[in-house]
Design a protein around this motif. Structure first.
Motif, PDB file in Angstrom:
ATOM      1  N   ILE A  52       0.851  -1.194   0.000  1.00 50.43           N
ATOM      2  CA  ILE A  52       0.000   0.000   0.000  1.00 50.43           C
ATOM      3  C   ILE A  52       0.884   1.240   0.000  1.00 50.43           C
ATOM      4  CG2 ILE A  52      -1.694   1.327   1.314  1.00 50.43           C
ATOM      5  CD1 ILE A  52      -2.946  -1.203   2.211  1.00 50.43           C
ATOM      6  N   THR A  53       0.559   2.186  -0.859  1.00 45.69           N
ATOM      7  CA  THR A  53       1.257   3.465  -0.906  1.00 45.69           C
ATOM      8  C   THR A  53       0.234   4.585  -0.763  1.00 45.69           C
ATOM      9  OG1 THR A  53       1.109   3.533  -3.329  1.00 45.69           O
ATOM     10  CG2 THR A  53       3.100   2.586  -2.385  1.00 45.69           C
ATOM     11  N   VAL A  54       0.714   5.720  -0.244  1.00 42.98           N
ATOM     12  CA  VAL A  54      -0.113   6.925  -0.110  1.00 42.98           C
ATOM     13  C   VAL A  54       0.606   8.035  -0.856  1.00 42.98           C
ATOM     14  CG1 VAL A  54      -1.118   8.612   1.459  1.00 42.98           C
ATOM     15  CG2 VAL A  54      -1.064   6.197   2.099  1.00 42.98           C
ATOM     16  N   PRO A  55       0.013   8.601  -1.909  1.00 49.22           N
ATOM     17  CA  PRO A  55       0.704   9.619  -2.700  1.00 49.22           C
ATOM     18  C   PRO A  55       0.806  10.936  -1.950  1.00 49.22           C
ATOM     19  CG  PRO A  55      -1.553   9.411  -3.441  1.00 49.22           C
ATOM     20  CD  PRO A  55      -1.358   8.345  -2.402  1.00 49.22           C
ATOM     21  N   GLY A  56       1.650  11.805  -2.449  1.00 49.56           N
ATOM     22  CA  GLY A  56       1.754  13.142  -1.894  1.00 49.56           C
ATOM     23  C   GLY A  56       2.788  13.244  -0.797  1.00 49.56           C
ATOM     24  N   PRO A  57       3.080  14.466  -0.361  1.00 52.52           N
ATOM     25  CA  PRO A  57       4.058  14.680   0.703  1.00 52.52           C
ATOM     26  C   PRO A  57       3.637  14.003   1.999  1.00 52.52           C
ATOM     27  CG  PRO A  57       3.516  16.753  -0.414  1.00 52.52           C
ATOM     28  CD  PRO A  57       2.541  15.735  -0.890  1.00 52.52           C
ATOM     29  N   ALA A  58       4.623  13.716   2.859  1.00 51.02           N
ATOM     30  CA  ALA A  58       4.354  13.058   4.141  1.00 51.02           C
ATOM     31  C   ALA A  58       3.357  13.877   4.954  1.00 51.02           C
ATOM     32  CB  ALA A  58       5.659  12.891   4.916  1.00 51.02           C
ATOM     33  N   GLY A  59       2.327  13.192   5.455  1.00 44.82           N
ATOM     34  CA  GLY A  59       1.311  13.858   6.264  1.00 44.82           C
ATOM     35  C   GLY A  59       0.221  14.532   5.464  1.00 44.82           C
ATOM     36  N   ARG A  60       0.359  14.620   4.130  1.00 43.70           N
ATOM     37  CA  ARG A  60      -0.670  15.280   3.314  1.00 43.70           C
ATOM     38  C   ARG A  60      -1.017  14.417   2.103  1.00 43.70           C
ATOM     39  NH1 ARG A  60       3.011  19.586   3.516  1.00 43.70           N
ATOM     40  NH2 ARG A  60       3.071  19.797   1.251  1.00 43.70           N
ATOM     41  N   GLY A  61      -0.911  13.101   2.264  1.00 38.08           N
ATOM     42  CA  GLY A  61      -1.159  12.211   1.145  1.00 38.08           C
ATOM     43  C   GLY A  61      -2.633  12.102   0.807  1.00 38.08           C
ATOM     44  N   GLY A  62      -2.917  11.459  -0.312  1.00 34.90           N
ATOM     45  CA  GLY A  62      -4.288  11.258  -0.748  1.00 34.90           C
ATOM     46  C   GLY A  62      -4.799   9.898  -0.341  1.00 34.90           C
TER      47      GLY A  62
ATOM     48  N   LEU B 244      -1.055   1.590  -7.869  1.00 30.66           N
ATOM     49  CA  LEU B 244      -1.991   2.022  -8.906  1.00 30.66           C
ATOM     50  C   LEU B 244      -2.847   3.176  -8.404  1.00 30.66           C
ATOM     51  CD1 LEU B 244      -3.063  -1.482 -10.246  1.00 30.66           C
ATOM     52  CD2 LEU B 244      -1.388   0.090 -11.221  1.00 30.66           C
ATOM     53  N   GLY B 245      -3.145   4.121  -9.274  1.00 34.85           N
ATOM     54  CA  GLY B 245      -3.810   5.364  -8.900  1.00 34.85           C
ATOM     55  C   GLY B 245      -5.257   5.185  -8.498  1.00 34.85           C
ATOM     56  N   GLY B 246      -5.948   6.328  -8.348  1.00 37.60           N
ATOM     57  CA  GLY B 246      -7.314   6.339  -7.870  1.00 37.60           C
ATOM     58  C   GLY B 246      -8.249   5.521  -8.746  1.00 37.60           C
ATOM     59  N   GLY B 247      -9.168   4.805  -8.098  1.00 35.09           N
ATOM     60  CA  GLY B 247     -10.146   3.997  -8.810  1.00 35.09           C
ATOM     61  C   GLY B 247      -9.731   2.557  -8.997  1.00 35.09           C
ATOM     62  N   TYR B 248      -8.454   2.230  -8.784  1.00 33.19           N
ATOM     63  CA  TYR B 248      -7.999   0.840  -8.935  1.00 33.19           C
ATOM     64  C   TYR B 248      -8.140   0.055  -7.639  1.00 33.19           C
ATOM     65  CZ  TYR B 248      -5.964   2.111 -13.435  1.00 33.19           C
ATOM     66  OH  TYR B 248      -5.788   2.536 -14.731  1.00 33.19           O
ATOM     67  N   THR B 249      -8.241   0.738  -6.518  1.00 38.28           N
ATOM     68  CA  THR B 249      -8.388   0.077  -5.224  1.00 38.28           C
ATOM     69  C   THR B 249      -9.833   0.211  -4.758  1.00 38.28           C
ATOM     70  OG1 THR B 249      -6.097   0.551  -4.642  1.00 38.28           O
ATOM     71  CG2 THR B 249      -7.584   0.013  -2.841  1.00 38.28           C
ATOM     72  N   GLN B 250     -10.446  -0.908  -4.426  1.00 39.42           N
ATOM     73  CA  GLN B 250     -11.831  -0.923  -3.962  1.00 39.42           C
ATOM     74  C   GLN B 250     -11.852  -0.832  -2.442  1.00 39.42           C
ATOM     75  OE1 GLN B 250     -15.649  -3.614  -5.027  1.00 39.42           O
ATOM     76  NE2 GLN B 250     -14.010  -4.769  -4.059  1.00 39.42           N
ATOM     77  N   PHE B 251     -12.704   0.044  -1.909  1.00 40.26           N
ATOM     78  CA  PHE B 251     -12.862   0.181  -0.464  1.00 40.26           C
ATOM     79  C   PHE B 251     -14.209  -0.399  -0.044  1.00 40.26           C
ATOM     80  CE2 PHE B 251      -9.588   3.318  -1.197  1.00 40.26           C
ATOM     81  CZ  PHE B 251      -8.783   3.190  -0.071  1.00 40.26           C
ATOM     82  N   LEU B 252     -14.174  -1.275   0.958  1.00 40.11           N
ATOM     83  CA  LEU B 252     -15.374  -1.838   1.551  1.00 40.11           C
ATOM     84  C   LEU B 252     -15.428  -1.433   3.014  1.00 40.11           C
ATOM     85  CD1 LEU B 252     -15.218  -5.529   0.206  1.00 40.11           C
ATOM     86  CD2 LEU B 252     -16.325  -3.560  -0.865  1.00 40.11           C
ATOM     87  N   ILE B 253     -16.630  -1.268   3.528  1.00 40.18           N
ATOM     88  CA  ILE B 253     -16.857  -1.030   4.949  1.00 40.18           C
ATOM     89  C   ILE B 253     -17.768  -2.138   5.453  1.00 40.18           C
ATOM     90  CG2 ILE B 253     -17.718   0.558   6.694  1.00 40.18           C
ATOM     91  CD1 ILE B 253     -17.116   2.841   4.807  1.00 40.18           C
ATOM     92  N   ASP B 254     -17.239  -2.972   6.330  1.00 33.04           N
ATOM     93  CA  ASP B 254     -17.977  -4.136   6.834  1.00 33.04           C
ATOM     94  C   ASP B 254     -18.464  -5.017   5.692  1.00 33.04           C
ATOM     95  OD1 ASP B 254     -17.600  -3.351   9.472  1.00 33.04           O
ATOM     96  OD2 ASP B 254     -19.419  -2.128   9.475  1.00 33.04           O
ATOM     97  N   GLY B 255     -17.626  -5.174   4.673  1.00 32.85           N
ATOM     98  CA  GLY B 255     -17.949  -6.056   3.557  1.00 32.85           C
ATOM     99  C   GLY B 255     -18.835  -5.451   2.496  1.00 32.85           C
ATOM    100  N   GLN B 256     -19.288  -4.204   2.673  1.00 29.72           N
ATOM    101  CA  GLN B 256     -20.141  -3.532   1.700  1.00 29.72           C
ATOM    102  C   GLN B 256     -19.358  -2.410   1.023  1.00 29.72           C
ATOM    103  OE1 GLN B 256     -23.329  -4.624   1.075  1.00 29.72           O
ATOM    104  NE2 GLN B 256     -22.913  -6.248   2.562  1.00 29.72           N
ATOM    105  N   ARG B 257     -19.684  -2.149  -0.253  1.00 24.88           N
ATOM    106  CA  ARG B 257     -18.997  -1.092  -0.976  1.00 24.88           C
ATOM    107  C   ARG B 257     -19.145   0.239  -0.245  1.00 24.88           C
ATOM    108  NH1 ARG B 257     -16.839  -0.902  -5.746  1.00 24.88           N
ATOM    109  NH2 ARG B 257     -17.419   1.278  -5.941  1.00 24.88           N
TER     110      ARG B 257
END
Length: 800
Positions: A147-157, A164-177
């Motif tokens: 896992i990587t976080v873009p941007g300067p330290a402490g101000r990443g996205g 891989l950039g935005g949209g390639y990683t799927q986020f789930l909360i308690d198994g739901q999108r």
């Protein structure tokens, strides 16, 4: 035209030169991983009985009547009759061996959950989440493997998997999108029970995961009473930011109530400077040079509130209601300067002042109902309804060298979005071996945006209207089967179909529509060379995709803040607009992973992946004749540009030093090293890599508990090399080396009170970047430097 890098930094700024060719940090990572390999090799391979392979997304095992959070649930596999729990500690020589007893109560350990999953999965529990006392979940994720976080330290996205950039990683909360508008900042570490990193998609978790899936499991109900309070303050550059967290849990017979709340304020001060030059492509001479500075002072105040009410019958039937509320509001005051030392056309302004105000509120109610039937069938219905509102405003005044105001920009808007989703699922264990799951999902959202943009009091962008409405409808069907072929082999097969329809309203009253659908077959296999042994190999063959966002499809143009709308702009400061003709981006993936689990805990793994992308989406900058300006302007739009390939290897080692060297301290070591390569077919090389993907990442960490004292401490060092990336034959960028060293110390006064001191970014380093683009006769190069700072945090933790 030459295609080698046109924008290497000058000798005086060698810190930003890409460090891809420097192997020092890679050697450090390989040595650390090799230490773990040595520890594993030193341990004899034994065929110890192990629990049977779990489902690709197993539900936690619990005592009857004990609710637990769903871990991307799937029908549970029948337990093997002879499975034995691993020993918690080595048995001294000569000690009589007692018969092993299998304990069914309680959730599996994080390592055992990972070991039993057929699909590759890493589980991070509360201890590791709490270790550094991070104030944001992004800081926790940044240290995890792959896992990587873009941007300067402490101000990443937003965190991203496999670079891989935005949209390639799927986020789930308690198994739901995660709902539309979700940001990682909306959940604090105190509200998270565990984190699951799923490297390859499954039918149940969804296929919009080319890079992978991050499943965030919020605090669940327990059969114990909790009343935990955390008081903290962090400081950066003399600015203090307080925070408070509270977790409460109360069991009441068949009912369990759980509440997690946090209140925080974050104050940040940071600055940047940019040198922009125009070079004549024919002579190579600099024909224009500008120096720009920016000073930002940001204040954000936020409230997080999540709760869970669980009601469970003795027969295992379950009803869960989970309301949540997130609110954040902030200000960002910025001061700009722009000096021009060379060039015929004057700079558009000398100084500028900008005031930004924003407010975001997200309210949501989730529910889950689960029913077990006598024939072993389990039905589950879950869903949620949510609404979020964002208000924003920017007032910018520009002045000439004499301090006279040149122009004023006033941009105000409001966005309202409502979402509704419903998921139905049936699962059953057939013939005691086949875990079958069939389900369907439906999700709808509607977005309304009101926006007004004024220049010197006169409206601009009037041809796009002040109001924008858009809606989307997503429907999915899936089925999966997981079974044990033999004691050495287990397999998973799944199939998922998903369709998305997006509609928008144009200023002329028309309603453009975008439809797409994707069918994704998914195969996973787990092989153990020795049944019940500690070594295993995973294989995955999958299809996944990335769909265009609503904003990508129907976005209203966003103007460059540096240049007035009535004149031209620079290619490195373009306007932004959407593209209604975008198609989904498809990927065929292959994953292979080798794992060894150490006898006294710990794991060694090496994971290889390959993705072949079709209809790759990338932002492309071009000079366009636009309706909002009398002269052509540079505009960046997302476009499907063709095929691409990415591949890599991810190494991880978690072990204790005394497992490798007899008599060494019992220090826990955490290391991970990732190496990536990518190529875009339609972009000439070299450096035609995927947008934002670095050549690799390295994290080395250690944790130690000092015996006989209430003190424990640890540290982590993260390093990402600099790299160059080419977007087209005439567009290029470079990113400098990024490193971050964090440390913490924990002092326990008694079982109910402890003090945690932590520091992030102990070696602050300027963040460097270069952007270059060719126009008709000129190459424009912008070299930027953004500063970073160390953040200190002090936190008191009480169990009341």
């Amino acid at each position: 035209m030459k295609t080698d890098s046109p924008c290497k930094l000058p000798v005086t700024d060698r810190r930003a030169t890409p460090a891809v060719r420097s192997p020092i940090a890679w050697r450090i990572g390989l040595v650390a991983w090799g230490l773990g390999a040595g520890a594993a090799v030193a341990q004899p391979q034994e065929a110890t009985p192990a629990p049977p392979p779990a489902a690709a997304n197993p539900a936690p095992v619990a005592e009857p009547g004990t609710p637990v959070a769903p871990a991307t649930p799937v029908a549970p596999r029948a337990p093997a009759p002879a499975a034995a729990a691993p020993s918690a500690a080595p048995v001294p020589p000569g000690t009589p061996l007692l018969p092993r007893v299998q304990i069914q109560g309680g959730r599996l350990t994080d390592t055992e959950e990972r070991r039993q999953s057929t699909a590759a999965r890493i589980v991070i529990g509360r201890e590791e989440i709490d270790r550094f006392g991070d104030s944001t979940l992004g800081e926790v994720l940044r240290r995890l493997p792959g896992i990587t976080v873009p941007g300067p330290a402490g101000r990443g996205g937003a965190p991203r998997m496999r670079g891989l950039g935005g949209g390639y990683t799927q986020f789930l909360i308690d198994g739901q999108r995660a709902p539309v508008g979700f940001s990682i900042e909306q959940i604090t570490p105190e509200q998270v029970e565990r984190i699951e990193i799923i490297r390859a998609p499954t039918a149940e978790t969804g296929a919009r995961a080319i890079g992978g899936t991050i499943n965030i499991i919020t605090r669940e109900g327990f059969r114990v009473r909790l009343n935990d309070l955390r008081l903290g303050v962090e400081t950066q550059r003399g600015r203090s930011s307080p925070n408070l967290g509270w977790t409460w849990n109360q069991p009441m017979e068949n009912l369990i109530a759980n509440v997690s709340a946090s209140v925080f304020q974050r104050r940040q001060l940071f600055s940047s400077r940019t040198v922009t030059t125009d070079e004549d492509l024919g002579t190579g001479l600099v024909v224009r040079e500008q120096f720009a500075t920016s000073r930002n002072e940001e204040v954000r105040n936020g409230l997080n509130l999540t709760s869970r009410l669980q009601w469970r019958r003795e027969n295992g039937n379950l009803l869960v209601l989970s309301p949540s509320l997130f609110h954040i509001q902030g200000t960002n005051d910025r001061r700009f300067t722009l000096d021009q030392s060379l060039g015929t056309d004057p700079a558009p302004y000398s100084t500028a002042l900008s005031e930004q105000r924003n407010r975001f509120t997200n309210a949501r109610l989730n529910g889950q109902w689960r029913q077990r039937f006598d024939d072993g069938l389990r039905a589950e219905l879950s869903g949620g309804a949510g609404s979020w509102t964002a208000r924003f405003g920017t007032l910018r005044n520009e002045f000439d060298p004499a301090g006279q105001r040149l122009r004023t920009f006033d941009d105000e808007g409001r966005v309202d979005e409502q979402t509704l989703n419903l998921t139905g699922k049936l699962s059953k264990l057939v013939d005691g071996n086949h875990s079958l799951v069939f389900g369907s999902e439906v999700e709808t959202s509607r977005r309304e945006e009101d926006r007004t943009t004024l220049q010197d009091g006169a409206p601009i962008l009037t041809e796009f209207g002040d109001q924008l409405t858009a809606s989307s409808l997503r429907f999915a069907l899936y089925g999966q089967n997981e079974w044990e072929i033999s004691p050495n082999w287990s397999a998973y097969a799944g199939l998922r179909w998903e369709g998305i329809t997006t509609r928008g309203t144009a200023p002329d009253g028309s309603q453009p529509e975008n439809r797409s659908s994707v069918t994704t077959p998914l195969l996973h296999a787990l092989w153990k060379p020795v049944a019940g042994g500690r070594d295993q190999v995973r294989f995955s063959l999958t299809r996944s995709y990335r769909s265009p966002t609503l904003q990508n499809l129907v976005s209203r143009p966003s103007l460059s803040a540096r240049f007035p709308v009535l004149g031209p702009n620079d290619p490195t400061s373009p306007d932004r607009a959407g593209n209604a003709s975008l198609r989904p981006e498809l990927a065929t993936g292959l994953d292979v992973a080798l794992e060894r689990y150490l006898p006294d805990g710990g794991v060694l793994s090496a994971s290889l992946f390959h993705r072949r992308l079709k209809d790759y989406i990338r932002n492309v900058t071009s000079l366009e004749t636009v309706s909002w300006s009398p002269v052509p302007r540079y505009v960046v739009r997302p476009q499907n540009i063709g095929g691409a390939t990415t591949q890599g290897i991810e190494l991880e080692a978690k072990f204790r030093l005394d497992q490798w060297v007899s008599g060494a301290p019992r220090t826990e070591m955490r290391t991970n090293l990732s190496l990536y390569r990518s190529r875009i077919d339609q972009v000439p090389g070299p450096d035609n890599r995927l947008s934002g993907q670095p050549p690799g990442t390295l994290n080395i960490g250690a944790d130690h508990r000092f015996r006989g004292t209430p003190l424990s401490a640890g540290t982590t060092f993260g390093w990402t090399p600099g790299y160059a990336a080419r977007a087209s034959a005439g567009q290029f960028s470079e990113v400098g080396v990024r490193r971050q060293w964090d440390a913490y110390a924990l002092w326990s006064f008694n079982p109910n009170a402890q003090l945690r001191v932590s520091a992030t970014n102990l070696l602050p380093r300027d963040d460097l970047g270069v952007d270059a683009i060719d126009s008709i006769a000129v190459r424009e190069i912008a070299r930027s430097v953004s500063d970073t700072a160390t953040t200190w945090q002090l936190r008191l933790e009480f169990k009341l």
